[in-house]
Design a protein around this motif. Structure first.
Motif, PDB file in Angstrom:
ATOM      1  N   MET A 340       0.818  -1.215   0.000  1.00  0.00           N
ATOM      2  CA  MET A 340       0.000   0.000   0.000  1.00  0.00           C
ATOM      3  C   MET A 340       0.852   1.266   0.000  1.00  0.00           C
ATOM      4  O   MET A 340       0.501   2.268  -0.625  1.00  0.00           O
ATOM      5  CB  MET A 340      -0.944  -0.012   1.199  1.00  0.00           C
ATOM      6  CG  MET A 340      -2.019  -1.071   1.102  1.00  0.00           C
ATOM      7  SD  MET A 340      -3.095  -1.066   2.551  1.00  0.00           S
ATOM      8  CE  MET A 340      -3.898  -2.649   2.359  1.00  0.00           C
ATOM      9  N   VAL A 341       1.970   1.218   0.716  1.00  0.00           N
ATOM     10  CA  VAL A 341       2.898   2.349   0.695  1.00  0.00           C
ATOM     11  C   VAL A 341       3.520   2.473  -0.691  1.00  0.00           C
ATOM     12  O   VAL A 341       3.593   3.561  -1.275  1.00  0.00           O
ATOM     13  CB  VAL A 341       3.995   2.185   1.768  1.00  0.00           C
ATOM     14  CG1 VAL A 341       5.045   3.281   1.646  1.00  0.00           C
ATOM     15  CG2 VAL A 341       3.373   2.201   3.160  1.00  0.00           C
ATOM     16  N   VAL A 359      10.992   5.359   3.016  1.00  0.00           N
ATOM     17  CA  VAL A 359       9.742   5.901   3.553  1.00  0.00           C
ATOM     18  C   VAL A 359       9.182   4.973   4.618  1.00  0.00           C
ATOM     19  O   VAL A 359       8.720   5.415   5.680  1.00  0.00           O
ATOM     20  CB  VAL A 359       8.710   6.113   2.420  1.00  0.00           C
ATOM     21  CG1 VAL A 359       7.350   6.497   2.983  1.00  0.00           C
ATOM     22  CG2 VAL A 359       9.208   7.175   1.443  1.00  0.00           C
ATOM     23  N   TRP A 360       9.230   3.658   4.341  1.00  0.00           N
ATOM     24  CA  TRP A 360       8.692   2.680   5.299  1.00  0.00           C
ATOM     25  C   TRP A 360       9.366   2.818   6.656  1.00  0.00           C
ATOM     26  O   TRP A 360       8.718   2.724   7.693  1.00  0.00           O
ATOM     27  CB  TRP A 360       8.860   1.273   4.746  1.00  0.00           C
ATOM     28  CG  TRP A 360       8.374   0.229   5.694  1.00  0.00           C
ATOM     29  CD1 TRP A 360       9.106  -0.468   6.604  1.00  0.00           C
ATOM     30  CD2 TRP A 360       7.024  -0.211   5.864  1.00  0.00           C
ATOM     31  NE1 TRP A 360       8.313  -1.325   7.318  1.00  0.00           N
ATOM     32  CE2 TRP A 360       7.024  -1.185   6.884  1.00  0.00           C
ATOM     33  CE3 TRP A 360       5.826   0.123   5.243  1.00  0.00           C
ATOM     34  CZ2 TRP A 360       5.867  -1.825   7.304  1.00  0.00           C
ATOM     35  CZ3 TRP A 360       4.671  -0.529   5.651  1.00  0.00           C
ATOM     36  CH2 TRP A 360       4.693  -1.476   6.663  1.00  0.00           C
ATOM     37  N   LYS A 361      10.652   3.048   6.640  1.00  0.00           N
ATOM     38  CA  LYS A 361      11.400   3.193   7.889  1.00  0.00           C
ATOM     39  C   LYS A 361      10.805   4.294   8.768  1.00  0.00           C
ATOM     40  O   LYS A 361      10.795   4.207   9.994  1.00  0.00           O
ATOM     41  CB  LYS A 361      12.860   3.499   7.582  1.00  0.00           C
ATOM     42  CG  LYS A 361      13.748   3.678   8.802  1.00  0.00           C
ATOM     43  CD  LYS A 361      15.176   4.004   8.390  1.00  0.00           C
ATOM     44  CE  LYS A 361      16.041   4.300   9.603  1.00  0.00           C
ATOM     45  NZ  LYS A 361      17.426   4.660   9.211  1.00  0.00           N
ATOM     46  N   LEU A 388       0.700  12.345   3.680  1.00  0.00           N
ATOM     47  CA  LEU A 388       1.676  11.827   4.629  1.00  0.00           C
ATOM     48  C   LEU A 388       2.825  11.151   3.900  1.00  0.00           C
ATOM     49  O   LEU A 388       4.008  11.425   4.177  1.00  0.00           O
ATOM     50  CB  LEU A 388       1.000  10.838   5.586  1.00  0.00           C
ATOM     51  CG  LEU A 388       1.936  10.030   6.498  1.00  0.00           C
ATOM     52  CD1 LEU A 388       2.611  10.951   7.515  1.00  0.00           C
ATOM     53  CD2 LEU A 388       1.174   8.910   7.198  1.00  0.00           C
ATOM     54  N   ILE A 389       2.498  10.267   2.970  1.00  0.00           N
ATOM     55  CA  ILE A 389       3.534   9.538   2.236  1.00  0.00           C
ATOM     56  C   ILE A 389       4.351  10.489   1.374  1.00  0.00           C
ATOM     57  O   ILE A 389       5.587  10.375   1.296  1.00  0.00           O
ATOM     58  CB  ILE A 389       2.908   8.428   1.372  1.00  0.00           C
ATOM     59  CG1 ILE A 389       2.158   7.412   2.248  1.00  0.00           C
ATOM     60  CG2 ILE A 389       3.972   7.718   0.541  1.00  0.00           C
ATOM     61  CD1 ILE A 389       3.009   6.741   3.286  1.00  0.00           C
ATOM     62  N   GLY A 399       2.386  14.961  -4.457  1.00  0.00           N
ATOM     63  CA  GLY A 399       1.297  14.488  -3.607  1.00  0.00           C
ATOM     64  C   GLY A 399       0.047  15.322  -3.807  1.00  0.00           C
ATOM     65  O   GLY A 399      -1.069  14.784  -3.897  1.00  0.00           O
ATOM     66  N   GLU A 400       0.216  16.628  -3.889  1.00  0.00           N
ATOM     67  CA  GLU A 400      -0.933  17.505  -4.098  1.00  0.00           C
ATOM     68  C   GLU A 400      -1.554  17.298  -5.472  1.00  0.00           C
ATOM     69  O   GLU A 400      -2.765  17.446  -5.643  1.00  0.00           O
ATOM     70  CB  GLU A 400      -0.523  18.964  -3.915  1.00  0.00           C
ATOM     71  CG  GLU A 400      -0.229  19.338  -2.464  1.00  0.00           C
ATOM     72  CD  GLU A 400      -1.392  19.022  -1.535  1.00  0.00           C
ATOM     73  OE1 GLU A 400      -2.552  19.301  -1.894  1.00  0.00           O
ATOM     74  OE2 GLU A 400      -1.135  18.479  -0.433  1.00  0.00           O
TER      75      GLU A 400
END
Length: 590
Positions: A340-341, A359-361, A388-389, A399-400
């Motif tokens: 999902m990330v 990012v997961w970290k 957030l991601i 992201g935007e």
């Protein structure tokens, strides 16, 4: 120096850390990479591992690290199996044991990546755990040498062996030579008193190979439980390799000619997760689907004898209460969180797995994952998840852009929903009787689109849902039925089951049953396409848009391909471009 842990017999020297990438040469001996540690430790119910005949409903601490001696296409935990430089905080064996005792676990189980890659660390963990009275086990491809299997049998209590197939070809597709060491080792473990259960992947067209697996296991012992893992095409695996649930049920039933206890996984709603008496056929205990490769007992299991007098081979005492994992925790669901990330990052123009792991970290704490679990269940809060991601990846502007794309379509759907009544709808997965949880994204999509999800009337909890009675569907008479895009079955099978169960809702009579395209309703930003699809079915013609054109726009903008070029699969990460290295085997374990 030759590594003697598994049959690969890698040369470990100053230039090579072996296939697992976790070993080093220290003088005249091979050692574990000193930087290696356990990346996660989460309490789970043993059925999510899955182990079905071992301390039923027992609470175990699931641990995982990195590395694997196999290279299986379609691996459900490929990022952990690949042994990258993750740079995460890790736990040493002492910390793992402390966690297990603190959380009231009765044992520790190593899963997700292959324990052969962490053998010395696992050995240390096991010996210390046994000193504290804890049970120890693992999920493994069991490609160990005879020397290692002798040593292993002295410190593990149980093992789930992931079998790729019976033929040597199925093992060559995973980068190793033969299936023979695996069956040899299963026989040795069984003979030396280790509780063994076997998971065998079932890929469409490989029925005879699976049958031969069952025959070979029967020559060892007909009481070894076999878990048939219906192949789910993650990664670039084509969906054509996925057998239907119906075909899987037929194969599962045929395997009872060879083994006493055969179970079907990755098939929500099936009755073949239950334990039946091999003598009289009575149901001994019931289970239901509980996420990828997982199951859950529906009631405590303490009496292992049938009324006819036959005893079911079960090791250990069953727990009085089942432990329920929260959020992404438990079994192989953590691997879906990875996906999902990665799915969002891909849409943000960051397909590289190294960046995904960075990012997961930053979000991998239990608290952060629980927050994310809630954020992804609602169309509007999902936009905050994207932000957030994007923020953690340092690509806020991209992201935007994704938020704006989705937001404009949410406004259109919101307007149509405010002006029209979409009627009642029911959301299920795989089977008409497997209802998705009330709070899940899929049901929130229905309500956002102007429908009324009857699932919201259900109070029971399960992951991702639970079985209901046909009467629930008939009494609430949904106008429309939607089938999850994650795990579905062909519509002809679905209508056949509706007839079999006596489901006579308007949705069935009027043939208003719709299967969502894979990953169009959960796990990926593609859910906006699923929402458009749902709204179009609830309000035919009212959106005044072309769904396929919308899909082409999304796919071209965020994947660089047209929707018509994409090959459907079950991956959250991205649709397949059709690049697939032959008809390869899946991976039941890393």
């Amino acid at each position: 120096m030759k590594c003697k842990i598994c049959e690969m017999a890698c040369d470990i020297n100053e230039h090579s850390t072996g296939r697992c990438k976790t070993y080093q040469l220290d003088g005249d001996k091979i050692i574990q990479d000193p930087e290696l540690g356990y990346l996660g430790a989460f309490p789970v119910s043993i059925e999510t591992i899955p182990m079905l005949h071992y301390y039923p409903a027992g609470k175990f601490l699931q641990v995982f690290s990195t590395g694997c001696n196999f290279k299986c296409p379609g691996c459900i935990a490929r990022l952990l199996a690949s042994r990258r430089s993750l740079g995460w905080p890790t736990l040493n064996p002492d910390q793992v044991i402390e966690t297990a005792l603190k959380l009231g676990c009765i044992g520790i189980v190593s899963t997700l990546n292959e324990p052969a890659a962490n053998f010395y660390m696992f050995h240390e963990l096991a010996l210390k755990a046994k000193e504290k009275g804890l049970l120890v086990g693992c999920s493994s491809n069991c490609y160990f040498t005879e020397e290692t299997i002798e040593e292993l049998s002295g410190f593990v209590n149980f093992m789930n062996v992931g079998i790729k197939g019976h033929s040597d070809d199925s093992y060559r597709n995973c980068g190793v030579l033969s299936s023979k060491p695996v069956f040899r080792n299963i026989e040795k473990l069984h003979r030396m008193g280790v509780h063994v259960e076997v998971s065998a992947v079932y890929m469409k067209g490989k029925e005879e190979d699976v049958i031969q697996v069952a025959r070979t296991l029967a020559n060892i012992s007909t009481s070894i439980p076999l878990q048939l893992m219906r192949f789910i095409p993650f990664g670039d695996a084509p969906i054509a390799l996925e057998p239907s649930i119906g075909a899987s049920e037929r194969l599962c039933n045929s395997l009872h000619d060879h083994l006493q206890h055969v179970y079907l996984f990755n098939s929500p709603g099936t009755g073949l997760m239950d334990t039946f008496c091999p003598e009289c056929g009575e149901v001994i205990i019931e289970r239901e689907f509980y996420g990828p490769m997982g199951s859950r007992l529906l009631k405590p299991w303490s009496n292992y004898s049938c009324e006819c007098g036959h005893s079911i081979p079960v090791t250990g005492t069953g727990a009085i209460e089942s432990f329920s994992e929260s959020g992404f925790m438990g079994g192989y669901r953590i691997s879906r969180a990875f996906g999902m990330v990665h799915a969002v990052l891909t849409c943000l123009g960051i397909p590289e797995e190294e960046r995904m792991l960075e990012v997961w970290k930053k979000i991998s704490s239990s608290e952060a994952l629980m927050d994310i679990h809630h954020m992804i269940q609602n169309p509007t809060s999902y936009l905050e998840y994207i932000r957030l991601i994007a923020d953690k990846a340092g690509v806020q502007e991209k992201g935007e852009d994704l938020v704006s794309f989705i937001g404009k379509r949410l406004e259109l759907i919101e307007r149509v929903a405010s002006e029209n009544d979409g009627g009642s709808a029911y959301y299920c997965m795989g089977s008409p009787l497997f209802a998705l949880n009330a709070g899940r994204m899929e049901n929130n999509l229905v309500n956002f689109a102007g429908g009324q999800s009857i699932n919201k009337l259900l109070q029971k909890e399960g992951k991702p849902g639970f079985n209901v009675e046909p009467g629930f569907i008939n009494d609430n008479n949904p106008k429309t039925i939607f089938i999850s895009g994650f795990l579905s079955r062909p519509l002809y099978e679905f209508y056949g089951l509706c007839k079999y169960y006596g489901i006579e809702a308007d949705a069935v009579k009027q043939q208003r049953i719709y299967a969502l395209p894979p990953s169009w309703d959960f796990g990926s930003p593609r859910w906006i396409l699923g929402l458009l699809y749902i709204a179009d079915k609830l309000h035919p013609g009212k959106l005044e848009i072309d769904i396929e054109q919308e899909a082409n726009t999304f796919y071209r903008r965020y994947y660089g391909i047209y929707y018509s070029e994409a090959k459907p699969n079950r991956s959250f990460h991205r649709p397949s471009s059709g690049i697939w290295p032959g008809e390869l085997t899946g991976c039941t374990h890393a």
